[in-house]
Scaffold this motif. Structure first.
Motif, mmCIF file in Angstrom:
data_model
loop_
_atom_site.group_PDB
_atom_site.id
_atom_site.type_symbol
_atom_site.label_atom_id
_atom_site.label_comp_id
_atom_site.label_asym_id
_atom_site.label_seq_id
_atom_site.Cartn_x
_atom_site.Cartn_y
_atom_site.Cartn_z
ATOM 1 N N SER A 129 0.906 -1.155 0.082
ATOM 2 C CA SER A 129 -0.109 -0.061 -0.042
ATOM 3 C C SER A 129 0.829 1.203 -0.043
ATOM 4 C CB SER A 129 -1.044 -0.013 1.319
ATOM 5 O OG SER A 129 -0.122 0.353 2.226
ATOM 6 N N GLY A 130 2.021 1.144 0.454
ATOM 7 C CA GLY A 130 2.986 2.229 0.429
ATOM 8 C C GLY A 130 3.782 2.460 -0.644
ATOM 9 N N LEU A 131 3.660 1.705 -1.853
ATOM 10 C CA LEU A 131 4.306 2.160 -3.131
ATOM 11 C C LEU A 131 3.567 3.216 -3.722
ATOM 12 C CD1 LEU A 131 5.419 -1.493 -4.173
ATOM 13 C CD2 LEU A 131 6.572 0.164 -2.775
ATOM 14 N N ASP A 132 4.329 3.751 -4.629
ATOM 15 C CA ASP A 132 3.666 4.726 -5.408
ATOM 16 C C ASP A 132 3.378 4.405 -6.872
ATOM 17 O OD1 ASP A 132 6.205 5.076 -6.229
ATOM 18 O OD2 ASP A 132 6.540 7.223 -5.837
ATOM 19 N N HIS A 133 3.916 3.440 -7.277
ATOM 20 C CA HIS A 133 3.597 2.940 -8.696
ATOM 21 C C HIS A 133 3.633 1.487 -8.800
ATOM 22 C CE1 HIS A 133 4.482 2.978 -13.054
ATOM 23 N NE2 HIS A 133 5.223 1.953 -12.864
ATOM 24 N N TYR A 134 2.781 1.060 -9.546
ATOM 25 C CA TYR A 134 2.319 -0.511 -9.635
ATOM 26 C C TYR A 134 2.532 -0.761 -11.013
ATOM 27 C CZ TYR A 134 0.435 0.420 -4.935
ATOM 28 O OH TYR A 134 0.318 0.911 -3.617
ATOM 29 N N GLN A 135 3.736 -1.305 -11.385
ATOM 30 C CA GLN A 135 3.852 -1.784 -12.648
ATOM 31 C C GLN A 135 2.809 -2.904 -13.253
ATOM 32 O OE1 GLN A 135 7.934 -1.763 -13.350
ATOM 33 N NE2 GLN A 135 8.057 -2.216 -15.485
ATOM 34 N N TRP A 136 2.446 -2.914 -14.347
ATOM 35 C CA TRP A 136 1.611 -4.215 -15.056
ATOM 36 C C TRP A 136 0.306 -4.146 -14.248
ATOM 37 C CZ3 TRP A 136 6.801 -5.885 -13.545
ATOM 38 C CH2 TRP A 136 7.599 -5.870 -14.566
ATOM 39 N N SER A 137 -0.495 -3.230 -14.077
ATOM 40 C CA SER A 137 -1.627 -2.880 -13.358
ATOM 41 C C SER A 137 -2.712 -2.102 -14.138
ATOM 42 C CB SER A 137 -1.410 -2.456 -11.930
ATOM 43 O OG SER A 137 -0.946 -1.314 -11.983
ATOM 44 N N ILE A 138 -3.684 -2.057 -13.801
ATOM 45 C CA ILE A 138 -4.988 -1.376 -14.550
ATOM 46 C C ILE A 138 -4.495 -0.103 -13.750
ATOM 47 C CG2 ILE A 138 -7.441 -0.969 -14.406
ATOM 48 C CD1 ILE A 138 -7.848 -4.122 -14.373
ATOM 49 N N ASP A 139 -4.183 0.144 -12.497
ATOM 50 C CA ASP A 139 -3.942 1.475 -11.804
ATOM 51 C C ASP A 139 -2.807 2.143 -12.744
ATOM 52 O OD1 ASP A 139 -5.724 0.792 -9.769
ATOM 53 O OD2 ASP A 139 -4.268 0.665 -8.421
ATOM 54 N N ASN A 140 -1.975 1.381 -13.040
ATOM 55 C CA ASN A 140 -0.904 1.936 -13.884
ATOM 56 C C ASN A 140 -1.305 2.762 -15.200
ATOM 57 O OD1 ASN A 140 2.033 2.943 -14.186
ATOM 58 N ND2 ASN A 140 2.237 1.162 -15.672
ATOM 59 N N ASP A 141 -2.114 1.673 -15.884
ATOM 60 C CA ASP A 141 -2.736 2.056 -17.215
ATOM 61 C C ASP A 141 -3.719 3.235 -16.973
ATOM 62 O OD1 ASP A 141 -1.548 -0.119 -18.212
ATOM 63 O OD2 ASP A 141 -3.236 -1.371 -18.384
ATOM 64 N N ILE A 142 -4.594 3.304 -16.069
ATOM 65 C CA ILE A 142 -5.223 4.515 -15.749
ATOM 66 C C ILE A 142 -4.447 5.717 -15.518
ATOM 67 C CG2 ILE A 142 -6.923 5.649 -14.146
ATOM 68 C CD1 ILE A 142 -8.082 2.534 -13.656
ATOM 69 N N LYS A 143 -3.478 5.651 -14.907
ATOM 70 C CA LYS A 143 -2.518 6.836 -14.480
ATOM 71 C C LYS A 143 -1.993 7.312 -15.795
ATOM 72 C CE LYS A 143 1.237 7.916 -11.257
ATOM 73 N NZ LYS A 143 2.371 7.298 -10.410
ATOM 74 N N LYS A 144 -1.487 6.367 -16.804
ATOM 75 C CA LYS A 144 -1.118 6.820 -17.920
ATOM 76 C C LYS A 144 -1.990 7.476 -18.761
ATOM 77 C CE LYS A 144 2.465 2.985 -18.644
ATOM 78 N NZ LYS A 144 2.622 1.846 -19.421
#
Length: 147
Positions: A129-144
């Motif tokens: 939960s403390g990381l600020d970036h999640y590679q290979w994730s939907i969250d990362n795709d949304i952020k992009k």
């Protein structure tokens, strides 16, 4: 800056996610019947165990808590595996496993949560939960897409 934790966080997400999904499958009887090596093997045995770690609850309350825990574990596990709302799923997973572990320690034995890696799950979920970036994730795709 390059994220040195890309693979590690991905493996951690998959491991935690599977660690929630597999017990759900077990209590639904998908991992084998009771006594076959499965922890519970069916819903009845899972509710019995829930009543053990919540001895102050009636059987009907234990059944409700079992349903809520199962839904939470399925949602957290799925979100972690697919990489959706990882921070929230991780914090929820940490709270859930911490409450499981404390109830196990208080109402079963101090060693019970350590026979399973309950507090390891709690700590791992908090780290995730403390990381600020999640590679290979939907969250990362949304952020992009937002950038």
């Amino acid at each position: 800056m390059k994220n040195p934790f890309g693979i590690a966080q991905f493996i951690l997400r998959l491991a935690l996610g599977a660690g929630f999904i597999l017990p759900v499958m077990d209590r639904l009887g998908l991992m084998g019947p009771p006594g076959s090596g499965a922890a519970w093997g069916d819903w009845k045995h899972f509710v019995d165990y829930t009543n053990t770690i919540l001895p102050f609850a009636s059987r009907s309350i234990a059944n409700i808590m079992s349903v809520l825990a199962t839904i939470a574990e399925f949602v957290f596990g799925t979100c972690l595996i697919i990489g959706f709302r990882i921070k929230e799923a991780s914090l929820g997973a940490a709270g859930l496993t911490l409450s499981f572990g404390l109830c196990m320690a208080i109402f079963v034995s101090i060693g019970a949560p350590f026979n399973y890696p309950v507090f390891v799950f709690t700590g791992a979920a908090l780290v995730l939960s403390g990381l600020d970036h999640y590679q290979w994730s939907i969250d990362n795709d949304i952020k992009k897409l937002r950038n």
